[in-house]
Motif scaffolding. Sequence first.
Motif, PDB file in Angstrom:
ATOM      1  N   GLN A   1      21.257  -2.855  17.775  1.00 36.87           N
ATOM      2  CA  GLN A   1      19.726  -2.544  17.691  1.00 36.87           C
ATOM      3  C   GLN A   1      19.348  -3.145  16.275  1.00 36.87           C
ATOM      4  O   GLN A   1      18.590  -2.527  15.457  1.00 36.87           O
ATOM      5  N   GLY A   2      20.173  -4.401  15.824  1.00 38.59           N
ATOM      6  CA  GLY A   2      19.854  -4.667  14.581  1.00 38.59           C
ATOM      7  C   GLY A   2      18.571  -5.242  14.356  1.00 38.59           C
ATOM      8  O   GLY A   2      18.087  -5.335  13.177  1.00 38.59           O
ATOM      9  N   ILE A   3      17.863  -5.750  15.160  1.00 40.75           N
ATOM     10  CA  ILE A   3      16.395  -6.107  14.855  1.00 40.75           C
ATOM     11  C   ILE A   3      15.626  -5.226  14.511  1.00 40.75           C
ATOM     12  O   ILE A   3      14.521  -5.387  13.876  1.00 40.75           O
ATOM     13  N   LYS A   4      15.978  -3.650  14.531  1.00 42.34           N
ATOM     14  CA  LYS A   4      15.210  -2.796  13.942  1.00 42.34           C
ATOM     15  C   LYS A   4      15.087  -2.634  12.769  1.00 42.34           C
ATOM     16  O   LYS A   4      14.126  -2.298  11.936  1.00 42.34           O
TER      17      LYS A   4
ATOM     18  N   ALA B   1       4.479   2.747   2.696  1.00 46.50           N
ATOM     19  CA  ALA B   1       5.704   2.671   2.108  1.00 46.50           C
ATOM     20  C   ALA B   1       6.488   1.373   2.583  1.00 46.50           C
ATOM     21  O   ALA B   1       6.900   1.386   3.733  1.00 46.50           O
ATOM     22  N   SER B   2       6.642   0.595   1.562  1.00 44.66           N
ATOM     23  CA  SER B   2       7.252  -0.922   2.243  1.00 44.66           C
ATOM     24  C   SER B   2       8.609  -1.120   1.683  1.00 44.66           C
ATOM     25  O   SER B   2       9.061  -1.849   1.909  1.00 44.66           O
ATOM     26  N   ILE B   3       9.098  -0.315   0.725  1.00 42.07           N
ATOM     27  CA  ILE B   3      10.360  -0.447   0.253  1.00 42.07           C
ATOM     28  C   ILE B   3      11.280   0.439   1.139  1.00 42.07           C
ATOM     29  O   ILE B   3      11.251   1.699   1.328  1.00 42.07           O
ATOM     30  N   ARG B   4      12.487  -0.028   1.890  1.00 39.84           N
ATOM     31  CA  ARG B   4      13.193   0.849   2.774  1.00 39.84           C
ATOM     32  C   ARG B   4      14.616   0.855   2.133  1.00 39.84           C
ATOM     33  O   ARG B   4      15.253   0.073   1.719  1.00 39.84           O
ATOM     34  N   VAL B   5      14.971   2.170   1.942  1.00 41.40           N
ATOM     35  CA  VAL B   5      16.319   2.409   1.331  1.00 41.40           C
ATOM     36  C   VAL B   5      17.142   3.105   2.762  1.00 41.40           C
ATOM     37  O   VAL B   5      17.106   3.764   3.208  1.00 41.40           O
TER      38      VAL B   5
ATOM     39  N   GLU C   1      18.887  11.504   4.410  1.00 40.38           N
ATOM     40  CA  GLU C   1      19.140  10.857   5.839  1.00 40.38           C
ATOM     41  C   GLU C   1      18.429   9.610   5.935  1.00 40.38           C
ATOM     42  O   GLU C   1      17.077   9.312   5.822  1.00 40.38           O
ATOM     43  N   PRO C   2      19.010   8.486   5.979  1.00 42.73           N
ATOM     44  CA  PRO C   2      18.372   7.195   6.079  1.00 42.73           C
ATOM     45  C   PRO C   2      17.749   7.171   7.278  1.00 42.73           C
ATOM     46  O   PRO C   2      17.903   7.514   8.249  1.00 42.73           O
ATOM     47  N   PRO C   3      16.761   5.863   7.376  1.00 46.10           N
ATOM     48  CA  PRO C   3      16.040   5.196   6.039  1.00 46.10           C
ATOM     49  C   PRO C   3      15.241   6.180   5.340  1.00 46.10           C
ATOM     50  O   PRO C   3      14.638   7.084   5.821  1.00 46.10           O
ATOM     51  N   LEU C   4      15.187   5.707   4.111  1.00 46.44           N
ATOM     52  CA  LEU C   4      14.217   6.607   3.175  1.00 46.44           C
ATOM     53  C   LEU C   4      12.962   5.574   2.728  1.00 46.44           C
ATOM     54  O   LEU C   4      13.423   4.235   2.478  1.00 46.44           O
ATOM     55  N   LEU C   5      11.788   5.700   2.841  1.00 48.22           N
ATOM     56  CA  LEU C   5      10.710   4.914   2.715  1.00 48.22           C
ATOM     57  C   LEU C   5      10.185   5.301   1.181  1.00 48.22           C
ATOM     58  O   LEU C   5       9.742   6.449   0.908  1.00 48.22           O
ATOM     59  N   ILE C   6       9.803   4.208   0.609  1.00 49.59           N
ATOM     60  CA  ILE C   6       9.270   4.303  -0.883  1.00 49.59           C
ATOM     61  C   ILE C   6       7.909   3.718  -0.781  1.00 49.59           C
ATOM     62  O   ILE C   6       7.571   2.236  -0.470  1.00 49.59           O
TER      63      ILE C   6
ATOM     64  N   GLY D   1      12.316   4.230  11.803  1.00 46.05           N
ATOM     65  CA  GLY D   1      11.954   5.497  11.372  1.00 46.05           C
ATOM     66  C   GLY D   1      12.010   5.925  10.029  1.00 46.05           C
ATOM     67  O   GLY D   1      12.048   4.921   9.269  1.00 46.05           O
ATOM     68  N   GLY D   2      12.374   7.084   9.687  1.00 49.80           N
ATOM     69  CA  GLY D   2      12.661   7.430   8.158  1.00 49.80           C
ATOM     70  C   GLY D   2      11.484   8.257   7.588  1.00 49.80           C
ATOM     71  O   GLY D   2      10.616   8.716   8.226  1.00 49.80           O
ATOM     72  N   THR D   3      11.869   8.969   6.426  1.00 48.57           N
ATOM     73  CA  THR D   3      10.938   9.996   5.849  1.00 48.57           C
ATOM     74  C   THR D   3      10.611   9.247   4.581  1.00 48.57           C
ATOM     75  O   THR D   3      11.518   8.518   3.671  1.00 48.57           O
TER      76      THR D   3
END
Length: 185
Positions: free
Chosen positions: A135-138, A117-121, A93-98, A145-147
Amino acid sequence: EATRTFAGQPRQLLHPNRDPRLVEFAGRLHCTVVDDLPDETDPWTREWHQREAIWTRGAATLHPADDTLVIISDVDEVPFPEVVERLAWSDFEPPLLIRAHWFNFNWDCYLGPWDHASIRVYTAGFLKNLVSAGQGIKIGQGSCGGTELRGLNGWHASWFGTNDDILDKLASYCHALEHSNRQIV
């Protein structure tokens, strides 16, 4: 690439698609110039605008399939290749945070885990839907959000380069104005 830094100063374009060191990526490297950064006093507004443009003017123009991975991070934040490979074949479920390991000056100077977690997938479908919903500014704000993927799964290679490179980075990034009132001892 943007024509101004996040701090608002003019910058010279690097044109990585013309860099002879990247010739092996010819045809796979797509560059976009962002020359309309908002003229605001808040540097974060410029950063958010440019990060949103990674999708709206960059990846989206390639018409990727909805399940195509889109990784957004600073240039010095890189996920491990094996993690990207695993994610390419995974349902998530995106986004995934690394979160990444943090290195300084040279690879022998390990500073521990990066503080967030600064890398977002994302997937292309997720980003398409976000922009379609207005909502592109997000994307730029990283406020989707994200996991967080468990563990440290990349590199954050800050403060590499010459003294001039480091001083240039310090003057260019969003935190420059936040830290400009601090005294360096």
